[in-house]
Design a protein around this motif. Structure first.
Motif, PDB file in Angstrom:
ATOM      1  N   SER A  63       0.715  -1.107   0.202  1.00 18.74           N
ATOM      2  CA  SER A  63      -0.086  -0.036   0.126  1.00 18.74           C
ATOM      3  C   SER A  63       1.002   1.353  -0.039  1.00 18.74           C
ATOM      4  CB  SER A  63      -1.095  -0.079   1.203  1.00 18.74           C
ATOM      5  OG  SER A  63      -1.670  -1.219   1.134  1.00 18.74           O
ATOM      6  N   LEU A  64       1.947   1.226   0.725  1.00 17.45           N
ATOM      7  CA  LEU A  64       2.914   2.277   0.925  1.00 17.45           C
ATOM      8  C   LEU A  64       3.634   2.807  -0.553  1.00 17.45           C
ATOM      9  CD1 LEU A  64       5.481   3.156   3.262  1.00 17.45           C
ATOM     10  CD2 LEU A  64       6.105   3.086   0.990  1.00 17.45           C
ATOM     11  N   ALA A  65       3.819   1.629  -1.318  1.00 20.23           N
ATOM     12  CA  ALA A  65       4.242   1.947  -2.724  1.00 20.23           C
ATOM     13  C   ALA A  65       3.189   2.440  -3.796  1.00 20.23           C
ATOM     14  CB  ALA A  65       5.161   0.565  -3.289  1.00 20.23           C
ATOM     15  N   LEU A  66       2.031   1.772  -3.693  1.00 21.97           N
ATOM     16  CA  LEU A  66       0.702   2.165  -4.291  1.00 21.97           C
ATOM     17  C   LEU A  66       0.479   3.435  -4.289  1.00 21.97           C
ATOM     18  CD1 LEU A  66      -0.705   0.459  -6.540  1.00 21.97           C
ATOM     19  CD2 LEU A  66      -2.503  -0.228  -4.679  1.00 21.97           C
ATOM     20  N   SER A  67       0.835   4.162  -3.279  1.00 19.28           N
ATOM     21  CA  SER A  67       0.101   5.487  -3.002  1.00 19.28           C
ATOM     22  C   SER A  67       0.905   6.597  -3.678  1.00 19.28           C
ATOM     23  CB  SER A  67       0.260   5.856  -1.479  1.00 19.28           C
ATOM     24  OG  SER A  67       1.683   5.933  -1.058  1.00 19.28           O
ATOM     25  N   TYR A  68       2.096   6.303  -4.288  1.00 12.12           N
ATOM     26  CA  TYR A  68       2.685   7.198  -5.374  1.00 12.12           C
ATOM     27  C   TYR A  68       1.853   7.330  -6.853  1.00 12.12           C
ATOM     28  CZ  TYR A  68       6.837   7.577  -2.353  1.00 12.12           C
ATOM     29  OH  TYR A  68       7.387   7.643  -1.055  1.00 12.12           O
ATOM     30  N   PRO A  69       1.709   8.569  -7.353  1.00 10.37           N
ATOM     31  CA  PRO A  69       0.965   8.532  -8.913  1.00 10.37           C
ATOM     32  C   PRO A  69       2.032   7.758  -9.675  1.00 10.37           C
ATOM     33  CG  PRO A  69       2.032  10.678  -8.027  1.00 10.37           C
ATOM     34  CD  PRO A  69       2.216   9.771  -6.731  1.00 10.37           C
ATOM     35  N   GLY A  70       1.183   7.304 -10.684  1.00  8.41           N
ATOM     36  CA  GLY A  70       1.811   6.678 -11.715  1.00  8.41           C
ATOM     37  C   GLY A  70       2.164   5.196 -11.534  1.00  8.41           C
ATOM     38  N   LEU A  96      11.894   7.363  -7.864  1.00  8.97           N
ATOM     39  CA  LEU A  96      10.915   6.847  -7.430  1.00  8.97           C
ATOM     40  C   LEU A  96      11.197   5.458  -6.347  1.00  8.97           C
ATOM     41  CD1 LEU A  96       7.484   6.547  -6.937  1.00  8.97           C
ATOM     42  CD2 LEU A  96       7.865   4.831  -8.603  1.00  8.97           C
ATOM     43  N   ALA A  97      12.043   4.842  -7.092  1.00 11.51           N
ATOM     44  CA  ALA A  97      12.876   3.783  -6.181  1.00 11.51           C
ATOM     45  C   ALA A  97      13.386   4.330  -4.863  1.00 11.51           C
ATOM     46  CB  ALA A  97      13.833   2.972  -6.951  1.00 11.51           C
ATOM     47  N   ALA A  98      14.138   5.289  -5.130  1.00  6.15           N
ATOM     48  CA  ALA A  98      14.872   5.807  -3.755  1.00  6.15           C
ATOM     49  C   ALA A  98      13.906   6.411  -2.611  1.00  6.15           C
ATOM     50  CB  ALA A  98      15.657   6.934  -4.352  1.00  6.15           C
ATOM     51  N   ASP A  99      12.655   7.240  -3.150  1.00  7.33           N
ATOM     52  CA  ASP A  99      11.892   7.852  -2.458  1.00  7.33           C
ATOM     53  C   ASP A  99      10.952   6.778  -1.530  1.00  7.33           C
ATOM     54  OD1 ASP A  99      12.569  10.325  -3.388  1.00  7.33           O
ATOM     55  OD2 ASP A  99      10.765  10.415  -4.720  1.00  7.33           O
ATOM     56  N   ILE A 100      10.760   5.465  -2.242  1.00 10.54           N
ATOM     57  CA  ILE A 100      10.087   4.514  -1.626  1.00 10.54           C
ATOM     58  C   ILE A 100      10.898   3.693  -0.713  1.00 10.54           C
ATOM     59  CG2 ILE A 100       9.096   2.385  -1.988  1.00 10.54           C
ATOM     60  CD1 ILE A 100       7.809   3.136  -4.731  1.00 10.54           C
ATOM     61  N   SER A 101      12.293   3.530  -0.863  1.00 11.74           N
ATOM     62  CA  SER A 101      13.060   3.177  -0.088  1.00 11.74           C
ATOM     63  C   SER A 101      13.342   4.080   1.283  1.00 11.74           C
ATOM     64  CB  SER A 101      14.617   2.959  -0.586  1.00 11.74           C
ATOM     65  OG  SER A 101      14.296   2.190  -1.882  1.00 11.74           O
ATOM     66  N   ASN A 102      13.382   5.265   0.991  1.00 17.44           N
ATOM     67  CA  ASN A 102      13.575   6.258   2.160  1.00 17.44           C
ATOM     68  C   ASN A 102      12.180   6.161   3.022  1.00 17.44           C
ATOM     69  OD1 ASN A 102      16.060   7.211   1.427  1.00 17.44           O
ATOM     70  ND2 ASN A 102      15.396   8.572   0.229  1.00 17.44           N
ATOM     71  N   ARG A 103      11.195   6.246   2.405  1.00 17.27           N
ATOM     72  CA  ARG A 103       9.948   6.194   3.142  1.00 17.27           C
ATOM     73  C   ARG A 103       9.784   4.882   3.771  1.00 17.27           C
ATOM     74  NH1 ARG A 103       3.962   7.077   0.627  1.00 17.27           N
ATOM     75  NH2 ARG A 103       2.627   7.090   2.594  1.00 17.27           N
ATOM     76  N   ILE A 104      10.216   3.800   3.510  1.00 19.56           N
ATOM     77  CA  ILE A 104       9.936   2.493   4.105  1.00 19.56           C
ATOM     78  C   ILE A 104      10.964   2.463   5.411  1.00 19.56           C
ATOM     79  CG2 ILE A 104      10.622   0.282   3.945  1.00 19.56           C
ATOM     80  CD1 ILE A 104       9.673   0.000   1.124  1.00 19.56           C
ATOM     81  N   GLN A 105      12.093   3.139   5.260  1.00 20.54           N
ATOM     82  CA  GLN A 105      13.034   3.314   6.361  1.00 20.54           C
ATOM     83  C   GLN A 105      12.306   4.207   7.341  1.00 20.54           C
ATOM     84  OE1 GLN A 105      16.811   4.629   4.899  1.00 20.54           O
ATOM     85  NE2 GLN A 105      17.190   2.796   3.591  1.00 20.54           N
ATOM     86  N   THR A 106      11.598   5.134   6.966  1.00 19.34           N
ATOM     87  CA  THR A 106      11.349   6.000   8.118  1.00 19.34           C
ATOM     88  C   THR A 106       9.961   5.737   8.912  1.00 19.34           C
ATOM     89  OG1 THR A 106      10.265   7.422   6.415  1.00 19.34           O
ATOM     90  CG2 THR A 106      12.587   8.224   7.024  1.00 19.34           C
ATOM     91  N   GLU A 107       9.142   5.146   7.872  1.00 20.33           N
ATOM     92  CA  GLU A 107       7.697   4.645   8.241  1.00 20.33           C
ATOM     93  C   GLU A 107       7.448   3.135   9.154  1.00 20.33           C
ATOM     94  OE1 GLU A 107       4.615   6.030   5.552  1.00 20.33           O
ATOM     95  OE2 GLU A 107       5.689   7.991   5.466  1.00 20.33           O
ATOM     96  N   MET A 108       8.356   2.332   8.435  1.00 17.67           N
ATOM     97  CA  MET A 108       8.077   0.787   8.843  1.00 17.67           C
ATOM     98  C   MET A 108       9.259   0.199   9.471  1.00 17.67           C
ATOM     99  SD  MET A 108       6.262  -0.628   5.261  1.00 17.67           S
ATOM    100  CE  MET A 108       5.767  -2.252   6.251  1.00 17.67           C
TER     101      MET A 108
END
Length: 520
Positions: A450-457, A487-499
C-alpha cells in the motif's frame, strides 16, 4: 419473225410488267396501310380496354382502402367510446361510493351527537354523585378524627411510613436471595451454554501459509516455463505478483506470495499453460486474465454455496461476493471463511439455547468479519468497516450493531451482540486455530504494498521474497527512466522512516514500454 418484232414484243412485255408490278406494289402498300390502321385501332382499343380495367382496379382499390380506413376509424371510435363509458362507469361508481360514505358519515355524526349528549348527562349525574360521596367521606373522616384524636393526614403519613419500612425490609431480603442465587447459577448456566455450543459444532482446523507447490510431470517442462533468458517467468511474475521459484526440487515449482488469491491465480494459470503447451509472454497474459475472471466467478459461487448451506436468505449480492472472498483470506493464520462459518453455527446454537432469534444470530455470525475483505483498505477497524458495509446493504440494525460491537468499538444495543463476541472468541481460542505471527507478517506485507501504491503513476505493487523485495510496476507514459530511479529511492527512504522490518528490503521499479501495431 425478225428482230424488230422480237424487240417490240419484249418492250411491250416490259411495259406490261412495269404496269402490273406498279399495280401490285400499290395494292401491297394499300394492304399494308389498311393492316397498319387495323393494328393501330386494335392497339388503341386494347389500350382503352386496359385503361378502363386499370381505372376500375384503382377505383376498387381506393374503395377498399376507404372502407378499411372507415372500419379502422369506427373501431378506434368504438374503442374510445368504450374507454369513455368505462371511465364514466368508474366515475359513477366513485360518486355512489362517495355518496354512500357521506351518508354513513352523516349517520355516524348523528349517532355521535346523541352519544355526546348522553355522556354529558351521565357526567352531570356522576358529578352530583361524586359531590354526595365527597360530603359523606368528609363527614366520616371528621367522625374518625374525633374518635382517634389524630387528623387524617397524620394517620395516613404514619401508615405510609410503616408500610414503606416493611416493604423495604422485605425487598432487601428478596434482593439478597436473588443475587446469591444468581451468583451461584449464572456462571454455571453460562458455562453450560458455551460447552454445549462447542460440543454441538464440528470444526475443522485450516491453516493458510504463504507457499504453494505446483507439481509437474518431468523437469523438461521447467525449461519451457523459464523461457528464453527467463522471459516467461518474468512475464508470469509481472502478471500475477507471485514469485516463481524454479530450483533443484524434482518435479516441482514453488509459488511464493502472501496473498492466497494471487497464488491460486498463478497456480491455475501455470496449470493451463503447461497443459496447453503454448508458453510465451502474450499467451501468459491472456491466460492470467482469464484465470482472474474464473477466480472471481468461483468467489461468487463459494459465497452463494456458503449462504445456502447456512440457510441464510435475502443477502445482498455484494455481501455474498465478500463472503466468497473470505475463502482466500486468513485471520491470524485461521481461514476467514471457515472461522465465519464456525461463528455462525456457534451463534445459532447459543441463540437457540437462550431463546433468541436463531436466523439473525447466524446472519450476524457469518458477517461479523466482513470488514476484513473489502475491495479497498480504508484506515478503519474491521468491525466498524463491517458495520458500515452492513448498513450500506440494508442489513437489520441488530445485525449491524453485533458486527460493530464484537470488538467493543461501539456500544452493544441488542441481545445478539454479546453472543457474537463470545462465539468469535470461542472460534479463535481453539488450540491451533490461530497464529499471531502469520497475521502480523501478512499485515506488514500489505502495508508495504500500500505504501508503494500511494505514489502517482504506480500501476501495481508486489511484495515477494517473504517481504525482502518489493516490485513496483509503473505506467511508462507517466514515469520516465529517470523518474523511475527517483521513485525507487523515495520508496526506500519512506520504508526506512515509516516501517519496522527485519533485515533489508530491495525496491525494484519496473518500467516497460510496448509498441503495438496490427497487420491487416
Amino acid at each position: 419473225m425478225d428482230i424488230l418484232q422480237i424487240a417490240l414484243y419484249i418492250l411491250i412485255g416490259l411495259a406490261a410488267g412495269v404496269v402490273l408490278g406498279r399495280f401490285l406494289l400499290i395494292q401491297l402498300f394499300r394492304n399494308q396501310e389498311i393492316g397498319a390502321q387495323n393494328k393501330a385501332k386494335k392497339i388503341l382499343k386494347d389500350a382503352e380496354t386496359n385503361a378502363e380495367i386499370l381505372r376500375k382496379d384503382k377505383l376498387l382499390e381506393a374503395r377498399e382502402k376507404f372502407l378499411q380506413m372507415k372500419a379502422d376509424h369506427e373501431q378506434e371510435i368504438n374503442t374510445k367510446n368504450n374507454t369513455i363509458n368505462q371511465r364514466e362507469n368508474s366515475i359513477k361508481q366513485k360518486e355512489q361510493s362517495i355518496n354512500q360514505k357521506l351518508e354513513n358519515l352523516t349517520r355516524k355524526e348523528e349517532e355521535l351527537t346523541t352519544v355526546k349528549s348522553n355522556l354529558e348527562k351521565q357526567i352531570e349525574l356522576t358529578k352530583k354523585k361524586q359531590e354526595d360521596v365527597d360530603a359523606l367521606k368528609n363527614q366520616h373522616i371528621q367522625q374518625m378524627e374525633a374518635i382517634a384524636g389524630l387528623s387524617a393526614e397524620d394517620a395516613k403519613n404514619q401508615l405510609i411510613d410503616s408500610l414503606r419500612e416493611d416493604a423495604r425490609t422485605q425487598a432487601m431480603i428478596q434482593i439478597k436471595d436473588i443475587v446469591d442465587e444468581a451468583k451461584l447459577t449464572a456462571s454455571k448456566e453460562a458455562k453450560k451454554v458455551v460447552i454445549q455450543t462447542i460440543q454441538r459444532t464440528a470444526t475443522e482446523s485450516a491453516i493458510e501459509n504463504t507457499v504453494s507447490i505446483f507439481n509437474i510431470e518431468n523437469d523438461e517442462i521447467k525449461g519451457r516455463v523459464i523461457g528464453r533468458e527467463g522471459r516467461n517467468i518474468r512475464a508470469l511474475e509481472a502478471a500475477t505478483g507471485i514469485e516463481i521459484i524454479v530450483d533443484d526440487t524434482p518435479e516441482a515449482i514453488i509459488l511464493s506470495g502472501f496473498d492466497p488469491v494471487r497464488r491460486e491465480i498463478a497456480r491455475l494459470a501455470l496449470h493451463r499453460l503447461v497443459t496447453d503447451g503454448r508458453i510465451h509472454p502474450a499467451r501468459i497474459e491472456e491466460v492470467v486474465a482469464k484465470t482472474k475472471k474464473q477466480i472471481e466467478d468461483e468467489i461468487v459461487e463459494i459465497g452463494e454455496r456458503t449462504v445456502i448451506d447456512l440457510g441464510i436468505h435475502g443477502l445482498h449480492p455484494e455481501l455474498i461476493r465478500m463472503v466468497g472472498r473470505m475463502r482466500y483470506r486468513s485471520s491470524y493464520g485461521q481461514n476467514l471463511l471457515q472461522h465465519s462459518r464456525e461463528v455462525a453455527n456457534f451463534c445459532a446454537t447459543m441463540a437457540a439455547e437462550l431463546g433468541l432469534n436463531v436466523k439473525m444470530a447466524k446472519r450476524a455470525g457469518l458477517l461479523h468479519d466482513i470488514g476484513k475483505v473489502p475491495d479497498d483498505n480504508p484506515e478503519l477497524p474491521h468491525a466498524i468497516l463491517g458495520m458500515q458495509l452492513a448498513e450500506k446493504y440494508k442489513e437489520h440494525p441488530e445485525v449491524c450493531n453485533a458486527i460493530g460491537a464484537h470488538h467493543d468499538e461501539v456500544e452493544m444495543t441488542s441481545m445478539i451482540s454479546p453472543i457474537i463476541q463470545a462465539c468469535d472468541a470461542i472460534s479463535g481460542a481453539r488450540p491451533g486455530a490461530r497464529r499471531e505471527v502469520v497475521e502480523s507478517y501478512i499485515r506488514r506485507l500489505k502495508e508495504l504494498e500500500s505504501l508503494a501504491l500511494s505514489y502517482p503513476g504506480v500501476e501495481k505493487t508486489f511484495a515477494i521474497q517473504a517481504g525482502r523485495e518489493l516490485r513496483v510496476v509503473v505506467e511508462s507514459e507517466r514515469i520516465t527512466d529517470a523518474a523511475a530511479e527517483i521513485l525507487a529511492a523515495d520508496i526506500s527512504n519512506r520504508i526506512q522512516t515509516e516501517m519496522t522490518y527485519p533485515g533489508q528490503i530491495k525496491v525494484t521499479v519496473i518500467r516497460e514500454t510496448r509498441s503495438v501495431s496490427y497487420a491487416k
